[in-house]
Design a protein around this motif. Structure first.
Motif, PDB file in Angstrom:
ATOM      1  N   PRO A 212     -29.252  28.863  30.708  1.00 43.60           N
ATOM      2  CA  PRO A 212     -28.803  28.094  29.539  1.00 43.60           C
ATOM      3  C   PRO A 212     -27.458  28.578  29.007  1.00 43.60           C
ATOM      4  O   PRO A 212     -27.106  29.738  29.157  1.00 43.60           O
ATOM      5  CB  PRO A 212     -29.920  28.323  28.519  1.00 43.60           C
ATOM      6  N   PHE A 213     -26.730  27.653  28.374  1.00 47.34           N
ATOM      7  CA  PHE A 213     -25.409  27.935  27.840  1.00 47.34           C
ATOM      8  C   PHE A 213     -25.461  27.962  26.311  1.00 47.34           C
ATOM      9  O   PHE A 213     -26.259  27.249  25.693  1.00 47.34           O
ATOM     10  CB  PHE A 213     -24.407  26.876  28.283  1.00 47.34           C
ATOM     11  N   VAL A 214     -24.573  28.775  25.724  1.00 45.26           N
ATOM     12  CA  VAL A 214     -24.442  28.841  24.265  1.00 45.26           C
ATOM     13  C   VAL A 214     -23.003  28.479  23.917  1.00 45.26           C
ATOM     14  O   VAL A 214     -22.057  29.101  24.415  1.00 45.26           O
ATOM     15  CB  VAL A 214     -24.777  30.243  23.721  1.00 45.26           C
ATOM     16  N   LEU A 215     -22.827  27.461  23.076  1.00 50.58           N
ATOM     17  CA  LEU A 215     -21.500  27.014  22.635  1.00 50.58           C
ATOM     18  C   LEU A 215     -21.352  27.260  21.142  1.00 50.58           C
ATOM     19  O   LEU A 215     -22.343  27.296  20.407  1.00 50.58           O
ATOM     20  CB  LEU A 215     -21.292  25.528  22.934  1.00 50.58           C
ATOM     21  N   ALA A 216     -20.123  27.419  20.706  1.00 54.21           N
ATOM     22  CA  ALA A 216     -19.849  27.611  19.285  1.00 54.21           C
ATOM     23  C   ALA A 216     -18.515  26.964  18.949  1.00 54.21           C
ATOM     24  O   ALA A 216     -17.658  26.785  19.816  1.00 54.21           O
ATOM     25  CB  ALA A 216     -19.820  29.101  18.923  1.00 54.21           C
ATOM     26  N   GLY A 217     -18.352  26.613  17.673  1.00 54.29           N
ATOM     27  CA  GLY A 217     -17.087  26.031  17.242  1.00 54.29           C
ATOM     28  C   GLY A 217     -16.909  26.178  15.749  1.00 54.29           C
ATOM     29  O   GLY A 217     -17.849  25.949  14.976  1.00 54.29           O
ATOM     30  N   TYR A 218     -15.704  26.582  15.356  1.00 51.88           N
ATOM     31  CA  TYR A 218     -15.362  26.765  13.944  1.00 51.88           C
ATOM     32  C   TYR A 218     -14.513  25.591  13.484  1.00 51.88           C
ATOM     33  O   TYR A 218     -13.553  25.198  14.143  1.00 51.88           O
ATOM     34  CB  TYR A 218     -14.623  28.095  13.791  1.00 51.88           C
ATOM     35  N   SER A 219     -14.877  25.010  12.333  1.00 48.79           N
ATOM     36  CA  SER A 219     -14.150  23.889  11.758  1.00 48.79           C
ATOM     37  C   SER A 219     -14.114  22.730  12.769  1.00 48.79           C
ATOM     38  O   SER A 219     -15.159  22.359  13.301  1.00 48.79           O
ATOM     39  CB  SER A 219     -12.744  24.342  11.339  1.00 48.79           C
ATOM     40  N   LEU A 220     -12.950  22.190  13.076  1.00 54.23           N
ATOM     41  CA  LEU A 220     -12.867  21.079  14.027  1.00 54.23           C
ATOM     42  C   LEU A 220     -13.424  21.475  15.394  1.00 54.23           C
ATOM     43  O   LEU A 220     -13.911  20.621  16.146  1.00 54.23           O
ATOM     44  CB  LEU A 220     -11.406  20.628  14.160  1.00 54.23           C
ATOM     45  N   GLY A 221     -13.410  22.772  15.700  1.00 54.55           N
ATOM     46  CA  GLY A 221     -13.997  23.247  16.945  1.00 54.55           C
ATOM     47  C   GLY A 221     -15.481  22.995  17.030  1.00 54.55           C
ATOM     48  O   GLY A 221     -16.041  22.850  18.124  1.00 54.55           O
TER      49      GLY A 221
ATOM     50  N   LEU B  44     -26.215  25.627  19.978  1.00 54.51           N
ATOM     51  CA  LEU B  44     -24.882  25.250  19.519  1.00 54.51           C
ATOM     52  C   LEU B  44     -24.688  25.818  18.120  1.00 54.51           C
ATOM     53  O   LEU B  44     -25.454  25.500  17.202  1.00 54.51           O
ATOM     54  CB  LEU B  44     -24.718  23.727  19.498  1.00 54.51           C
ATOM     55  N   LEU B  45     -23.680  26.675  17.948  1.00 56.28           N
ATOM     56  CA  LEU B  45     -23.362  27.261  16.652  1.00 56.28           C
ATOM     57  C   LEU B  45     -22.180  26.501  16.058  1.00 56.28           C
ATOM     58  O   LEU B  45     -21.086  26.501  16.629  1.00 56.28           O
ATOM     59  CB  LEU B  45     -23.003  28.750  16.793  1.00 56.28           C
ATOM     60  N   ILE B  46     -22.412  25.850  14.934  1.00 57.10           N
ATOM     61  CA  ILE B  46     -21.363  25.079  14.264  1.00 57.10           C
ATOM     62  C   ILE B  46     -20.970  25.836  13.000  1.00 57.10           C
ATOM     63  O   ILE B  46     -21.764  25.988  12.082  1.00 57.10           O
ATOM     64  CB  ILE B  46     -21.851  23.665  13.927  1.00 57.10           C
ATOM     65  N   ILE B  47     -19.726  26.328  12.983  1.00 56.00           N
ATOM     66  CA  ILE B  47     -19.261  27.195  11.903  1.00 56.00           C
ATOM     67  C   ILE B  47     -18.421  26.388  10.915  1.00 56.00           C
ATOM     68  O   ILE B  47     -17.269  26.040  11.186  1.00 56.00           O
ATOM     69  CB  ILE B  47     -18.454  28.380  12.463  1.00 56.00           C
ATOM     70  N   ASP B  48     -19.035  26.031   9.808  1.00 58.36           N
ATOM     71  CA  ASP B  48     -18.370  25.347   8.699  1.00 58.36           C
ATOM     72  C   ASP B  48     -17.592  24.112   9.146  1.00 58.36           C
ATOM     73  O   ASP B  48     -16.384  23.987   8.913  1.00 58.36           O
ATOM     74  CB  ASP B  48     -17.432  26.306   7.964  1.00 58.36           C
ATOM     75  N   ALA B  49     -18.296  23.201   9.785  1.00 59.91           N
ATOM     76  CA  ALA B  49     -17.687  21.945  10.241  1.00 59.91           C
ATOM     77  C   ALA B  49     -18.510  20.771   9.746  1.00 59.91           C
ATOM     78  O   ALA B  49     -19.735  20.754   9.902  1.00 59.91           O
ATOM     79  CB  ALA B  49     -17.608  21.918  11.770  1.00 59.91           C
ATOM     80  N   LEU B  50     -17.859  19.784   9.147  1.00 63.47           N
ATOM     81  CA  LEU B  50     -18.527  18.563   8.730  1.00 63.47           C
ATOM     82  C   LEU B  50     -18.614  17.603   9.908  1.00 63.47           C
ATOM     83  O   LEU B  50     -17.637  17.441  10.658  1.00 63.47           O
ATOM     84  CB  LEU B  50     -17.773  17.907   7.568  1.00 63.47           C
ATOM     85  N   LYS B  51     -19.730  16.962  10.058  1.00 56.79           N
ATOM     86  CA  LYS B  51     -19.915  16.015  11.149  1.00 56.79           C
ATOM     87  C   LYS B  51     -19.013  14.803  10.958  1.00 56.79           C
ATOM     88  O   LYS B  51     -18.929  14.236   9.870  1.00 56.79           O
ATOM     89  CB  LYS B  51     -21.376  15.578  11.219  1.00 56.79           C
ATOM     90  N   MET B  52     -18.325  14.419  12.016  1.00 56.96           N
ATOM     91  CA  MET B  52     -17.500  13.212  11.998  1.00 56.96           C
ATOM     92  C   MET B  52     -18.411  12.013  12.250  1.00 56.96           C
ATOM     93  O   MET B  52     -18.752  11.715  13.393  1.00 56.96           O
ATOM     94  CB  MET B  52     -16.415  13.302  13.084  1.00 56.96           C
ATOM     95  N   ASP B  53     -18.805  11.349  11.185  1.00 54.02           N
ATOM     96  CA  ASP B  53     -19.777  10.260  11.311  1.00 54.02           C
ATOM     97  C   ASP B  53     -19.163   8.881  11.107  1.00 54.02           C
ATOM     98  O   ASP B  53     -19.874   7.884  10.955  1.00 54.02           O
ATOM     99  CB  ASP B  53     -20.921  10.467  10.320  1.00 54.02           C
ATOM    100  N   GLY B  54     -17.834   8.830  11.100  1.00 56.21           N
ATOM    101  CA  GLY B  54     -17.161   7.549  10.907  1.00 56.21           C
ATOM    102  C   GLY B  54     -16.727   7.293   9.477  1.00 56.21           C
ATOM    103  O   GLY B  54     -15.981   6.350   9.213  1.00 56.21           O
ATOM    104  N   THR B  55     -17.200   8.136   8.531  1.00 57.59           N
ATOM    105  CA  THR B  55     -16.821   7.956   7.130  1.00 57.59           C
ATOM    106  C   THR B  55     -15.710   8.915   6.706  1.00 57.59           C
ATOM    107  O   THR B  55     -15.175   8.788   5.615  1.00 57.59           O
ATOM    108  CB  THR B  55     -18.038   8.175   6.212  1.00 57.59           C
TER     109      THR B  55
END
Length: 342
Positions: free
Chosen positions: A192-201, A222-233
């Protein structure tokens, strides 16, 4: 955990909020001592590199066995080093080369090797050495995975951290997600793989996780570091150049110093522009099998949107500091503990 050197102050400089003003702290490079035996440069290339290192680090003498990152070097100075090597020697090296060859004698050999074999660039840099798992980290809006260097230092022994640069090839828009996957599996063949991203990452990491799963690879976390989901709004950034100016203006003094180099400044701006263009058309749709760990600078109501994006487990962890401080010294020491727990 024992400091390499000490600087004595009458009092700690404080901000108006009573916190330590890290920008006002004196630079300790001149008083820094290392345990490395001094070995003088022996070849023309080593002499040139030593002079460049001395200029970048502000040190009067550097031996060929001194480690760049142990005598005052860090990610931003690595960028400045790359620029000065190009300006002085006419040779372009990658950030990955600096991290993998942090000694002058090694770097001189690598430059000679590159001149024989041709230039090779990678969008992925290994940021530390030891760990039980690999973590592949996608960059914030600056576009460079080197921002995870201090986090990687804190996670040494727990996980091996790879910083990934944003791929700005406009001619292959859409294919670059597969390029990220190919780069990851060239390092770790099986999941298994582990991914992470900060802000837009974080948004980019989610999209790469979807492609990996579509191609049959297992992404466990998946580690999401302080990023808001881009949901179209989310509002689009109309004046991208102005936005880049504001981001760079708010960046640390070290960034501003490095970006006084015109060629490097243009390179960074071009990468940021391409990344923000990608951001403007991005909508994070669908869901993934991987568990999502959301690490946030304080509670965010919108962050719960990520909970709908996983078919497995979701957890949220608080971090200390505001959005721009999360990976900075003074904050990353504690925040890395949250990353290791997740």
């Amino acid at each position: 955990m024992i400091p390499s050197y000490f600087v004595q102050l009458e009092r700690m400089p404080l901000t108006s909020n009573g916190k330590v003003d890290r920008k006002a702290l004196p630079t300790p490079e001149e008083s820094m001592q290392t345990g490395a035996e001094y070995v003088a440069p022996r070849t023309a290339a080593e002499v040139q590199l030593a002079q460049i290192w001395q200029e970048v680090l502000g040190l009067p003498r550097i031996g060929v066995k001194d480690n760049f990152f142990e005598i005052g070097g860090h990610s931003l100075r690595a960028l400045q080093l790359i620029q000065k090597i190009y300006a002085t020697m006419g040779i372009e090296i990658s950030l990955q080369s600096v991290f993998e060859h942090p000694f002058i004698e090694e770097m001189a050999q690598e430059l000679f090797k590159n001149s024989l074999e041709g230039e090779h660039h990678s969008n992925m840099t290994k940021l530390n050495e030891n760990g039980r798992i690999h973590v592949f980290c996608f960059p914030p809006v600056l576009g460079y995975g080197m921002v995870y260097k201090e986090m990687a230092r804190q996670l040494e022994g727990h996980c091996i951290v790879y910083g990934i640069d944003f791929i700005e090839d406009q001619d292959r828009r859409g294919d670059e997600l597969n390029d990220y996957v190919d780069a990851i599996i060239s390092v770790q063949e099986h999941g298994p793989f582990v991914l992470a991203g900060y802000s837009l990452g974080g948004n980019l990491a989610f999209e790469v996780a979807k492609i990996m799963e579509k191609r049959g690879y297992e992404v466990s976390d998946l580690l999401i570091i302080d990023a808001l989901k881009m949901d179209g709004t989310m509002q689009q950034i109309e004046d991208i150049s102005g936005y880049i100016d504001s981001v760079l203006e708010k960046s640390s003094d070290s960034y501003k110093l490095v970006l006084t180099e015109s060629r490097l400044r243009e390179k960074v701006r071009n990468k940021m522009y391409a990344y923000l263009m990608y951001r403007n058309q991005l909508i994070n749709t669908g869901n993934i099998q991987a568990s999502i760990h959301s690490l946030t600078a304080g509670p965010k109501e919108d962050d719960l949107l990520w909970k709908q994006s996983t078919l497995k487990n979701y957890a949220q962890y608080p971090l200390i500091g505001d959005h721009s401080e999360l990976l900075e010294p003074g904050f990353i020491e504690e925040n890395a503990k949250s990353s290791s727990k997740s």
